[in-house]
Design an enzyme around this catalytic site. Structure first.
Site, PDB file in Angstrom:
ATOM      1  N   HIS A 252      59.601 -18.377  31.154  1.00 14.90           N
ATOM      2  CA  HIS A 252      61.876 -19.049  31.270  1.00 14.90           C
ATOM      3  C   HIS A 252      62.099 -18.012  32.989  1.00 14.90           C
ATOM      4  O   HIS A 252      63.200 -18.511  32.627  1.00 14.90           O
ATOM      5  CB  HIS A 252      61.925 -18.398  30.109  1.00 14.90           C
TER       6      HIS A 252
ATOM      7  N   ASP B 285      88.990 -17.474  20.315  1.00 17.82           N
ATOM      8  CA  ASP B 285      89.518 -18.261  19.271  1.00 17.82           C
ATOM      9  C   ASP B 285      89.400 -17.227  18.235  1.00 17.82           C
ATOM     10  O   ASP B 285      88.883 -15.920  18.073  1.00 17.82           O
ATOM     11  CB  ASP B 285      88.449 -19.256  18.716  1.00 17.82           C
TER      12      ASP B 285
ATOM     13  N   ARG C  31      64.914 -23.971  33.975  1.00 21.08           N
ATOM     14  CA  ARG C  31      65.420 -24.811  33.091  1.00 21.08           C
ATOM     15  C   ARG C  31      66.955 -24.717  33.354  1.00 21.08           C
ATOM     16  O   ARG C  31      67.926 -24.747  32.079  1.00 21.08           O
ATOM     17  CB  ARG C  31      64.932 -23.834  32.158  1.00 21.08           C
TER      18      ARG C  31
ATOM     19  N   GLY D 144      75.891 -16.198  28.208  1.00 21.92           N
ATOM     20  CA  GLY D 144      75.883 -17.527  27.608  1.00 21.92           C
ATOM     21  C   GLY D 144      75.141 -18.409  28.534  1.00 21.92           C
ATOM     22  O   GLY D 144      74.146 -19.339  28.899  1.00 21.92           O
TER      23      GLY D 144
ATOM     24  N   GLY E 272      79.845 -11.877  26.908  1.00 19.88           N
ATOM     25  CA  GLY E 272      80.122 -13.413  26.011  1.00 19.88           C
ATOM     26  C   GLY E 272      81.805 -14.187  25.217  1.00 19.88           C
ATOM     27  O   GLY E 272      82.427 -12.706  25.479  1.00 19.88           O
TER      28      GLY E 272
ATOM     29  N   MET F  62      76.919 -15.373  18.340  1.00 16.87           N
ATOM     30  CA  MET F  62      76.123 -15.757  17.704  1.00 16.87           C
ATOM     31  C   MET F  62      74.781 -15.152  18.847  1.00 16.87           C
ATOM     32  O   MET F  62      73.199 -15.234  18.706  1.00 16.87           O
ATOM     33  CB  MET F  62      75.763 -17.173  18.683  1.00 16.87           C
ATOM     34  N   GLU F  63      75.100 -13.821  19.484  1.00 20.89           N
ATOM     35  CA  GLU F  63      73.992 -12.981  19.777  1.00 20.89           C
ATOM     36  C   GLU F  63      73.446 -11.411  20.114  1.00 20.89           C
ATOM     37  O   GLU F  63      72.160 -11.146  20.170  1.00 20.89           O
ATOM     38  CB  GLU F  63      74.036 -13.080  21.862  1.00 20.89           C
TER      39      GLU F  63
END
Length: 242
Positions: A5, A208, A44, A21, A90, A184-185
């Site tokens: 990757h 938020d 990618r 992210g 993030g 989320m990480e």
């Protein structure tokens, strides 16, 4: 050294890496805070850059979204590219009313409902904790604040695999246990750092409020994370982390 990757060469990455992210945020960080930044990988569309920050080598690499993606990139950086410290920069959704839009959360720990970490050590629920030295350095980098404008909060967050699942009762219980925000990480990054002998931290901008109808616009998300990036980069400087 080319991994599945990352297409960088040995020595292309600095020992310290900022990890947003979004690849667009990685490019923005490289353009705004790094000196002499050069692109070292773009497999990618996940872009990585290396330059200097206040005279010290520093890299930035996007991670994509979610624990699986951040775990892949963090593992390859730690294991194959000599990276020692990764700070995620993030966004997160706030839980308590005391945490407002644009505030910064330094995540000292990450609770999670993900099953990703359950297979690392049979029969053990791992504690997903940040590097103490990095968290302390980020607190110092945030400095004394007068209460006007965005503030810095230090404490645990909740890492989940579910972006759209509505769970108001769960959020109420997490808030009651001192959880500051949802993202989320972080838990995946912290578990990877522990497994690979590295150090990790998440410094998050509140984009938020999970329990109130408040949110930054997409354009604001792109520009209002600069303060968190500065805190994260400053925390990696030798004079701050020592």
């Amino acid at each position: 050294m080319v991994t599945a990757h990352i297409a960088a060469s040995p020595g292309d990455f600095a020992p310290d890496v900022l990890m947003p992210g979004d690849p667009r945020r990685a490019r923005r960080i490289a353009e705004t805070i790094l000196q002499d930044a050069r692109l070292v990988t773009s497999v990618r569309g996940i872009e990585g850059y290396t330059g200097t920050y206040r005279g010290m080598p520093l890299s930035v690499l996007a991670s994509g979204m979610g624990m699986p993606s951040v775990t892949i990139y963090a593992t390859e950086l730690f294991r194959f590219y000599g990276v020692r410290r990764i700070v995620r920069v993030g966004t997160a959704g706030a839980l308590p009313a005391s945490v407002g839009l644009r505030d910064v959360v330094v995540a000292t720990a990450a609770h999670t409902d993900s099953a990703m970490g359950s297979g690392r050590i049979d029969g053990v629920h791992l504690s997903h904790a940040a590097s103490f030295s990095l968290a302390a350095a980020a607190a110092r980098a945030a400095g004394d604040e007068d209460g006007a404008g965005p503030r810095t909060h230090i404490g645990p967050v909740f890492t989940t695999d579910h972006f759209y699942l509505e769970r108001p009762e769960l959020f109420e219980r997490l808030e009651a246990h001192g959880t500051l925000a949802v993202e989320m990480e972080a838990a995946g990054l912290y578990a990877t750092a522990a497994a690979e002998g590295g150090q990790a931290l998440a410094v998050l901008t509140v984009s938020d409020h999970v329990r109130h109808a408040q949110a930054l616009t997409p354009a604001e998300r792109e520009t209002d994370f600069d303060r968190a990036v500065t805190i994260a980069a400053t925390a990696l400087l030798p004079e701050t982390i020592s």
